[in-house]
Write a protein that holds these residues in place. Structure first.
Motif, PDB file in Angstrom:
ATOM      1  N   ALA A  89       0.836  -1.211   0.000  1.00  5.93           N
ATOM      2  CA  ALA A  89       0.000   0.000   0.000  1.00  5.93           C
ATOM      3  C   ALA A  89       0.866   1.254   0.000  1.00  5.93           C
ATOM      4  CB  ALA A  89      -0.920   0.004   1.215  1.00  5.93           C
ATOM      5  N   GLY A  90       0.571   2.132  -0.938  1.00  6.67           N
ATOM      6  CA  GLY A  90       1.261   3.414  -1.028  1.00  6.67           C
ATOM      7  C   GLY A  90       2.600   3.363  -1.707  1.00  6.67           C
ATOM      8  N   SER A  91       3.011   2.205  -2.186  1.00  9.89           N
ATOM      9  CA  SER A  91       4.334   2.090  -2.801  1.00  9.89           C
ATOM     10  C   SER A  91       4.234   2.312  -4.308  1.00  9.89           C
ATOM     11  CB  SER A  91       4.925   0.704  -2.519  1.00  9.89           C
ATOM     12  OG  SER A  91       6.136   0.544  -3.238  1.00  9.89           O
ATOM     13  N   PHE A  92       5.183   3.081  -4.828  1.00 10.23           N
ATOM     14  CA  PHE A  92       5.242   3.342  -6.279  1.00 10.23           C
ATOM     15  C   PHE A  92       6.172   2.337  -6.993  1.00 10.23           C
ATOM     16  CE2 PHE A  92       3.756   7.368  -4.683  1.00 10.23           C
ATOM     17  CZ  PHE A  92       2.895   7.836  -5.663  1.00 10.23           C
ATOM     18  N   THR A  93       6.863   1.477  -6.206  1.00  6.65           N
ATOM     19  CA  THR A  93       7.909   0.667  -6.837  1.00  6.65           C
ATOM     20  C   THR A  93       7.672  -0.836  -6.740  1.00  6.65           C
ATOM     21  OG1 THR A  93       9.195   0.693  -4.773  1.00  6.65           O
ATOM     22  CG2 THR A  93       9.630   2.440  -6.391  1.00  6.65           C
ATOM     23  N   ARG A  94       6.709  -1.286  -5.976  1.00  3.45           N
ATOM     24  CA  ARG A  94       6.567  -2.717  -5.764  1.00  3.45           C
ATOM     25  C   ARG A  94       5.649  -3.388  -6.782  1.00  3.45           C
ATOM     26  NH1 ARG A  94       6.002  -2.979   0.885  1.00  3.45           N
ATOM     27  NH2 ARG A  94       8.064  -2.051   1.326  1.00  3.45           N
ATOM     28  N   ASP A  95       4.726  -2.655  -7.357  1.00  2.00           N
ATOM     29  CA  ASP A  95       3.768  -3.242  -8.305  1.00  2.00           C
ATOM     30  C   ASP A  95       4.068  -2.695  -9.689  1.00  2.00           C
ATOM     31  OD1 ASP A  95       1.403  -3.814  -9.872  1.00  2.00           O
ATOM     32  OD2 ASP A  95       0.383  -4.253  -7.974  1.00  2.00           O
ATOM     33  N   SER A  96       4.129  -3.593 -10.673  1.00  2.00           N
ATOM     34  CA  SER A  96       4.482  -3.165 -12.040  1.00  2.00           C
ATOM     35  C   SER A  96       3.381  -2.337 -12.701  1.00  2.00           C
ATOM     36  CB  SER A  96       4.777  -4.396 -12.896  1.00  2.00           C
ATOM     37  OG  SER A  96       3.624  -5.224 -13.001  1.00  2.00           O
ATOM     38  N   ASP A  97       2.137  -2.417 -12.162  1.00  2.58           N
ATOM     39  CA  ASP A  97       1.047  -1.622 -12.760  1.00  2.58           C
ATOM     40  C   ASP A  97       1.047  -0.173 -12.284  1.00  2.58           C
ATOM     41  OD1 ASP A  97       0.118  -3.728 -14.210  1.00  2.58           O
ATOM     42  OD2 ASP A  97      -1.322  -4.389 -12.676  1.00  2.58           O
ATOM     43  N   THR A  98       1.793   0.162 -11.254  1.00  2.00           N
ATOM     44  CA  THR A  98       1.817   1.533 -10.740  1.00  2.00           C
ATOM     45  C   THR A  98       2.629   2.413 -11.681  1.00  2.00           C
ATOM     46  OG1 THR A  98       1.662   0.718  -8.476  1.00  2.00           O
ATOM     47  CG2 THR A  98       2.414   2.990  -8.794  1.00  2.00           C
ATOM     48  N   GLN A  99       2.008   3.530 -12.079  1.00  2.00           N
ATOM     49  CA  GLN A  99       2.692   4.417 -13.014  1.00  2.00           C
ATOM     50  C   GLN A  99       2.207   5.851 -12.842  1.00  2.00           C
ATOM     51  OE1 GLN A  99       1.360   3.517 -17.135  1.00  2.00           O
ATOM     52  NE2 GLN A  99       0.177   1.876 -16.176  1.00  2.00           N
ATOM     53  N   LEU A 100       3.125   6.757 -13.093  1.00  2.61           N
ATOM     54  CA  LEU A 100       2.821   8.186 -13.133  1.00  2.61           C
ATOM     55  C   LEU A 100       2.648   8.564 -14.593  1.00  2.61           C
ATOM     56  CD1 LEU A 100       5.561   9.407 -10.607  1.00  2.61           C
ATOM     57  CD2 LEU A 100       3.169   8.859 -10.133  1.00  2.61           C
ATOM     58  N   THR A 101       1.492   9.142 -14.926  1.00  2.00           N
ATOM     59  CA  THR A 101       1.183   9.375 -16.342  1.00  2.00           C
ATOM     60  C   THR A 101       1.111  10.868 -16.653  1.00  2.00           C
ATOM     61  OG1 THR A 101      -1.202   9.330 -15.941  1.00  2.00           O
ATOM     62  CG2 THR A 101      -0.118   7.231 -16.451  1.00  2.00           C
ATOM     63  N   VAL A 102       1.529  11.170 -17.861  1.00  2.00           N
ATOM     64  CA  VAL A 102       1.362  12.506 -18.449  1.00  2.00           C
ATOM     65  C   VAL A 102       0.723  12.308 -19.813  1.00  2.00           C
ATOM     66  CG1 VAL A 102       2.509  14.585 -19.273  1.00  2.00           C
ATOM     67  CG2 VAL A 102       3.367  13.416 -17.246  1.00  2.00           C
ATOM     68  N   GLY A 103      -0.449  12.925 -20.032  1.00  2.00           N
ATOM     69  CA  GLY A 103      -1.173  12.731 -21.284  1.00  2.00           C
ATOM     70  C   GLY A 103      -1.389  14.038 -22.039  1.00  2.00           C
ATOM     71  N   PHE A 104      -1.465  13.913 -23.342  1.00  2.00           N
ATOM     72  CA  PHE A 104      -1.680  15.074 -24.222  1.00  2.00           C
ATOM     73  C   PHE A 104      -2.776  14.690 -25.212  1.00  2.00           C
ATOM     74  CE2 PHE A 104      -0.869  17.126 -28.282  1.00  2.00           C
ATOM     75  CZ  PHE A 104      -0.811  18.467 -27.926  1.00  2.00           C
ATOM     76  N   THR A 105      -3.872  15.484 -25.259  1.00  2.00           N
ATOM     77  CA  THR A 105      -4.996  15.187 -26.143  1.00  2.00           C
ATOM     78  C   THR A 105      -5.254  16.382 -27.056  1.00  2.00           C
ATOM     79  OG1 THR A 105      -6.007  13.800 -24.435  1.00  2.00           O
ATOM     80  CG2 THR A 105      -7.420  14.526 -26.258  1.00  2.00           C
ATOM     81  N   GLN A 106      -5.440  16.110 -28.329  1.00  2.00           N
ATOM     82  CA  GLN A 106      -5.777  17.156 -29.299  1.00  2.00           C
ATOM     83  C   GLN A 106      -6.974  16.712 -30.127  1.00  2.00           C
ATOM     84  OE1 GLN A 106      -4.291  20.450 -30.126  1.00  2.00           O
ATOM     85  NE2 GLN A 106      -6.372  20.340 -30.963  1.00  2.00           N
ATOM     86  N   GLU A 107      -8.023  17.552 -30.108  1.00  2.00           N
ATOM     87  CA  GLU A 107      -9.191  17.274 -30.936  1.00  2.00           C
ATOM     88  C   GLU A 107      -9.015  17.942 -32.296  1.00  2.00           C
ATOM     89  OE1 GLU A 107     -12.678  18.469 -28.897  1.00  2.00           O
ATOM     90  OE2 GLU A 107     -12.490  16.948 -27.317  1.00  2.00           O
ATOM     91  N   PHE A 108      -9.562  17.291 -33.335  1.00  2.00           N
ATOM     92  CA  PHE A 108      -9.440  17.815 -34.699  1.00  2.00           C
ATOM     93  C   PHE A 108     -10.827  17.917 -35.344  1.00  2.00           C
ATOM     94  CE2 PHE A 108      -5.325  15.933 -33.753  1.00  2.00           C
ATOM     95  CZ  PHE A 108      -4.441  16.890 -34.221  1.00  2.00           C
ATOM     96  N   PRO A 109     -11.582  18.978 -35.002  1.00  2.00           N
ATOM     97  CA  PRO A 109     -12.833  19.197 -35.748  1.00  2.00           C
ATOM     98  C   PRO A 109     -12.518  19.433 -37.220  1.00  2.00           C
ATOM     99  CG  PRO A 109     -12.729  20.589 -33.785  1.00  2.00           C
ATOM    100  CD  PRO A 109     -11.368  20.001 -33.973  1.00  2.00           C
ATOM    101  N   ARG A 110     -13.394  19.021 -38.077  1.00  2.00           N
ATOM    102  CA  ARG A 110     -13.148  19.155 -39.506  1.00  2.00           C
ATOM    103  C   ARG A 110     -12.981  20.631 -39.895  1.00  2.00           C
ATOM    104  NH1 ARG A 110     -13.889  14.791 -42.801  1.00  2.00           N
ATOM    105  NH2 ARG A 110     -14.516  12.894 -41.712  1.00  2.00           N
ATOM    106  N   ALA A 111     -12.105  20.879 -40.864  1.00  2.00           N
ATOM    107  CA  ALA A 111     -11.821  22.248 -41.291  1.00  2.00           C
ATOM    108  C   ALA A 111     -13.077  22.947 -41.792  1.00  2.00           C
ATOM    109  CB  ALA A 111     -10.749  22.241 -42.371  1.00  2.00           C
ATOM    110  N   ALA A 112     -13.959  22.200 -42.461  1.00  2.00           N
ATOM    111  CA  ALA A 112     -15.194  22.803 -42.979  1.00  2.00           C
ATOM    112  C   ALA A 112     -16.063  23.306 -41.838  1.00  2.00           C
ATOM    113  CB  ALA A 112     -15.954  21.786 -43.819  1.00  2.00           C
ATOM    114  N   LYS A 113     -16.128  22.543 -40.745  1.00  2.00           N
ATOM    115  CA  LYS A 113     -16.934  22.974 -39.591  1.00  2.00           C
ATOM    116  C   LYS A 113     -16.352  24.239 -38.970  1.00  2.00           C
ATOM    117  CE  LYS A 113     -18.580  18.355 -38.355  1.00  2.00           C
ATOM    118  NZ  LYS A 113     -18.630  17.331 -37.289  1.00  2.00           N
ATOM    119  N   ARG A 114     -15.028  24.263 -38.822  1.00  2.00           N
ATOM    120  CA  ARG A 114     -14.408  25.449 -38.236  1.00  2.00           C
ATOM    121  C   ARG A 114     -14.610  26.675 -39.123  1.00  2.00           C
ATOM    122  NH1 ARG A 114      -9.134  24.567 -38.425  1.00  2.00           N
ATOM    123  NH2 ARG A 114      -9.080  22.404 -39.134  1.00  2.00           N
TER     124      ARG A 114
END
Length: 428
Positions: A89-114
């Motif tokens: 419990a509370g350990s970042f190093t004992r379980d292989s599923d524990t991870q610190l994530t950084v995500g980047f999302t970009q939406e692309f509405p169609r050029a005609a709509k914009r």
């Protein structure tokens, strides 16, 4: 009604200069007679209502640029798979599923709509431009009507004062005649009553002038308290066919035409809603005791249930287009009917004014002269002189009302655009 450009009218330029330089300038030209052209130019110079509409149009154009851009990217931070019980419990190093994530999302509405969303903002800016032109015409018309009301009372005051002077002179003549027994006490009392009546008419006109100046000050401020130019603009009346053609260029119709275009753009945007948009998400995961990980995901909209969404949106957009088109047709019919009405009344008023100028007023003046001559020779009573003068004043007042009505119709025709191509103004 006002067809001079500011550059061709020095008094208009002085009036505008006064509006731009503040109260001190008004003090300098406070003795300059205020004509209709100058009043209208003052009314639309630094007019808050027009400035507000122009600012709204600028805002819509700025929004049009923003609407054509891609949405801002989204950044996400998180912790995934952190144990919360057992010895890990509370350990970042004992379980292989524990991870610190950084995500980047970009939406692309169609050029005609914009592009279409930006076009809607641009259409709204164009509508506001047309509304500003309509507001300017309305302000000019309302200022003209307020100035004409002031002009009417000023002219009525002049007529009443002239009649008062004549009545006072008549009363003095009766007083002298009474001393020589060539007039009666009843005639003297009649002359005094007439003087009192005319003094009250003068006081009523002065009160009306004060009221009219305060109404006019709504549009031009302190300039409303300047002397009024006695000249009444009388632009030449174009043909009815010219008037009806020029009405088609009215800003109200231009505004509705923009709404039709906006509805068409809205329909194009509704059709574009059937095409899906997509997005990309890129994520990096740090596992302190294990290998780092990277993931990429692509998302796409699925517009498969269109019956109660896209279909309804398109139907609504098409209905708005039908409504805008019907409103434009109705507005054109209304404006043309208003043009015909004002044109017809103007023609009749000009004919009636000709009758007053060419026969009624000259004959009435001759009647007064004959009554005075008869009374001086002892052939008739003072009552006939008073009646003749009263009838003349009534005719003069009626002629003044006809002039005022004709000028009001001319102001309305100017609002409708009847004098758009007129090069000069004719003054009576």
């Amino acid at each position: 009604m006002s067809v001079f450009l500011a550059a061709r009218n020095p008094r208009v330029l002085l009036a505008i200069l006064g509006a731009l330089t503040g109260p001190a300038a008004f003090a300098d030209d406070s003795d300059i007679a205020l004509d209709l052209d100058a009043a209208q130019e003052l009314a639309v110079t630094r007019q808050p209502l027009l400035e507000a509409l122009n600012a709204q149009a600028r805002a819509e154009r700025e929004s049009a640029v923003a609407a054509g851009q891609l949405p801002d990217p989204q950044l996400s931070l998180g912790v995934q798979g952190l144990p919360i019980n057992s010895d890990d419990a509370g350990s970042f190093t004992r379980d292989s599923d524990t991870q610190l994530t950084v995500g980047f999302t970009q939406e692309f509405p169609r050029a005609a709509k914009r592009r279409l969303r930006g076009a809607l903002n641009e259409r709204e800016a164009q509508r506001l431009d047309a509304q500003a032109q309509l507001a300017e015409r309305s302000i000019r018309r309302d200022t003209a009507l307020a100035w004409l009301e002031l002009w009417r009372f000023e002219q009525a005051l002049l007529l009443n004062r002239a009649s008062l002077r004549e009545a006072e002179a008549q009363m003095q003549a009766v007083e002298i005649a009474l001393k020589t027994s060539s007039a009666t006490q009843a005639e003297l009392l009649g002359a005094r009553v007439e003087v009192g009546r005319m003094r009250d008419a003068v006081a009523g006109a002065e009160q009306s002038i004060g009221h009219a100046r305060n109404v006019l000050s709504r549009w031009i401020g302190e300039a409303a308290f300047r002397p009024v130019c006695p000249d009444l603009p009388a632009p030449p009346l174009p043909t009815l066919a010219q008037v009806l053609e020029r009405v088609r260029m009215h800003p109200q119709l231009a505004s509705l035409e923009v709404q039709i275009s906006a509805a068409q753009t809205g329909a194009e945007l509704a059709r574009a809603a059937y095409a899906p948009d997509w997005r990309v998400e890129l994520a990096y995961a740090d596992r302190p005791a294990f290998s780092e990980m990277v993931s990429v995901q692509v998302g796409i909209d699925l517009p498969v249930f269109t019956r109660n969404r896209q279909d309804r949106g398109l139907a609504a957009a098409l209905a708005r287009g039908d409504a805008a088109d019907a409103a434009a047709q109705d507005a054109l019919r209304e404006l043309q009917a208003e043009a015909r009405l004002n044109y017809h009344d103007s023609e009749r008023l000009y004919e009636r004014l000709d009758a007053y100028n060419n026969s009624l007023l000259p004959d009435s003046a001759h009647r007064v002269e004959a009554a005075l001559a008869g009374w001086g020779a002892g052939r008739n009573a003072l009552r006939e002189v008073l009646e003749a003068r009263r009838a003349t004043l009534e005719l003069q007042m009626t002629r003044l009302e006809l002039q005022h009505d004709a000028a009001k119709h001319a102001a309305q025709l100017e609002y409708l655009g009847a004098y758009a191509d007129t090069a000069e103004t004719i003054h009576e």
